[in-house]
Structures are given as C-alpha cells and as structure tokens.
Motif scaffolding. Sequence first.
Motif, PDB file in Angstrom:
ATOM      1  N   TYR A  20      52.944  16.872  20.239  1.00 57.05           N
ATOM      2  CA  TYR A  20      52.226  15.623  20.001  1.00 57.05           C
ATOM      3  C   TYR A  20      52.919  14.470  20.718  1.00 57.05           C
ATOM      4  CZ  TYR A  20      49.980  18.062  16.076  1.00 57.05           C
ATOM      5  OH  TYR A  20      49.279  18.949  15.302  1.00 57.05           O
ATOM      6  N   TYR A  21      52.123  13.541  21.253  1.00 62.02           N
ATOM      7  CA  TYR A  21      52.722  12.326  21.785  1.00 62.02           C
ATOM      8  C   TYR A  21      53.024  11.378  20.635  1.00 62.02           C
ATOM      9  CZ  TYR A  21      47.902  10.481  21.511  1.00 62.02           C
ATOM     10  OH  TYR A  21      46.661  10.102  21.074  1.00 62.02           O
ATOM     11  N   GLU A  22      53.988  10.510  20.859  1.00 63.03           N
ATOM     12  CA  GLU A  22      54.447   9.607  19.795  1.00 63.03           C
ATOM     13  C   GLU A  22      53.426   8.502  19.528  1.00 63.03           C
ATOM     14  OE1 GLU A  22      56.756  10.494  18.054  1.00 63.03           O
ATOM     15  OE2 GLU A  22      57.855  11.891  19.298  1.00 63.03           O
ATOM     16  N   TYR A  38      53.145  10.452  16.813  1.00 57.63           N
ATOM     17  CA  TYR A  38      52.644  11.551  15.994  1.00 57.63           C
ATOM     18  C   TYR A  38      53.573  12.766  16.010  1.00 57.63           C
ATOM     19  CZ  TYR A  38      48.500   8.687  16.699  1.00 57.63           C
ATOM     20  OH  TYR A  38      47.633   7.628  16.764  1.00 57.63           O
ATOM     21  N   GLY A  39      54.675  12.656  16.744  1.00 61.64           N
ATOM     22  CA  GLY A  39      55.566  13.794  16.885  1.00 61.64           C
ATOM     23  C   GLY A  39      56.874  13.637  16.139  1.00 61.64           C
ATOM     24  N   LYS A  80      55.493  19.391  16.182  1.00 59.15           N
ATOM     25  CA  LYS A  80      56.076  18.054  16.345  1.00 59.15           C
ATOM     26  C   LYS A  80      57.500  18.153  16.891  1.00 59.15           C
ATOM     27  CE  LYS A  80      53.321  15.939  12.652  1.00 59.15           C
ATOM     28  NZ  LYS A  80      52.391  15.304  13.579  1.00 59.15           N
ATOM     29  N   GLY A 123      57.605  18.714  20.728  1.00 61.85           N
ATOM     30  CA  GLY A 123      56.984  17.683  21.557  1.00 61.85           C
ATOM     31  C   GLY A 123      55.535  17.920  21.902  1.00 61.85           C
TER      32      GLY A 123
END
Length: 275
Positions: free
Chosen positions: A227-229, A231-232, A222, A225
């Motif tokens: 994961y895309y938001e 979720y990060g 996380k 970066g």
Amino acid sequence: MKVNTFKFNKLYFFLCLSIAIFFLLCPITYTIEVSHGQIKIFSTGYTTILYFDEITSNFDFDRFFFYKNIAFNDIEILNIINSSIKIQQGENLIQKQKSNSSAMVFYKDANNLFNFENYHYNKKWLEGNIKDVSTFLNNIDSMKDDQYILYLGSNRSFQILPNVYIVNSIKDLAHELSHYYFGYQVKADTDSYWHELLCEVNSMLFLRSISKYRYLNDLELKTIGFYYEPYGKKVIEFLEHFNYDQKKIFQLERYILNNYKSLDDDEFKNIIKMF
C-alpha cells in the motif's frame, strides 16, 4: 433633471450588465432527471462540472454553455463547480449537492434500496456487513444521518460527501464509513493525511474483529509496502504506538470528534502525544 436621469439610466445599465455577467460566469443551474438514466442541466451561462465516468470509474471535467444532457446506466455523481444557485430534482436523486465539496448522486434503483435503521443499500447481502460495521463504529459515535451504501462492482471505494459511499469490500466499508467522522464532521486540510490514517486504522481493527486471517494478511501487505502511504507502514506505526489497544484508539477518536471541527497533521501529532 436630464443629467440626473442620464446618470440613473447609466447606473441602471451597468447594474444590469454586472448582474448579467455574474450569472453568466456563476450561473443559476437547474438539474433534473427527466427519465431513468437521463439528466438535463439548464444553466444561465458558462458552467463547469465534475462528473463520474462509469466505464473508467474516474471523474472528468466538462464545460458548456446553457444546456447539457447526461446519460448514465447505474449511477451518476455530479458536482457543479461554479453555480451560484443550484436547483436539483429527480426521482432517483439520493443526495443533493450542498457545497463545492459535496456532489449530487443519482442512482437508477433508488426506490428499491434496502433499509436497516438509517442505512440504505442496494444489495441485500450487505445488511450483515452494515450491522457489524455499524456496531463497531458506534464505539466512536452513532451515525445520525441517512447513509447510502452502494456496491457497484467497481475497482475502488470512496465517499461522496456527505452521505453516499461506494464500496467493494467489507474492509473498505469500515474505512469509508469512518470518514463520516473524520473528513466530514471533523474537516481535514487538503494536504493532511490524518483522517485517512484513522479510517484505515479503523478498517484494520474491524478486520481483526471478524477475521484474524484477513487481518494478518493485510498487516503483511502493509509491512512489505504493498500500500502507498498513509495506508501502509504508517498504519502499523500508529497501531504499535497504541500497542494495538482498540479501546485506547477509540478514546483518541472520540476526543478528536468531541473537541475539533477541523484538524491538520501537526495538531494531530500533538494530540497523539497526549495518549
């Protein structure tokens, strides 16, 4: 008298025509599983459906008049979008579609599912994970409905509202079951992300309780970066705001569950300020 009769017949004609057009565009549908792996949809008109493609693990649209045959191997997830009345039947129908945001789910081996309390699942090895996640989420509230948890070896995990979950990892199990509270019991606007944030936070807290290594590894992903938001880094910011205090986070979640039927991101941010 003839004039009145003519007006009545004309009115009756237009009434019947209006009803016919309505059921043509918003049809009555009858969906039945005729055999294992075979579904037939009978309709009074033009029908739009959203269905699950097992090969790609994606959802596709289809449109047809009056009749449709659908074949599946393991599972079929089906949403009839424009039906005014839905009649659904099948030996392996584990969930009926009750609204446009829900879906009917046919699972080929429904009669052989394992059980733990109100949880039904297709792999015996899931039982220990389900017990652990259930105990963890009971800190928020108990799950009173029957829940169906299916491992299909797919590359994604998701919930089919209201009570069916497709999972591919124990972390995702904690995330998806959290949607029973946040996304289902407390509805979220289409453009909101607060419910995804809370569910991902729950999955991280659960991961921390069972495997410090996997938890720290996911935190690192996380941070960089991966994961895309949301979720990060938003998850990390949330955890930092609460000083990683699980009890305080559960207190927030219980407050939301007990005081809201729906929520948007702006109100969510206001609630966080209270804690």
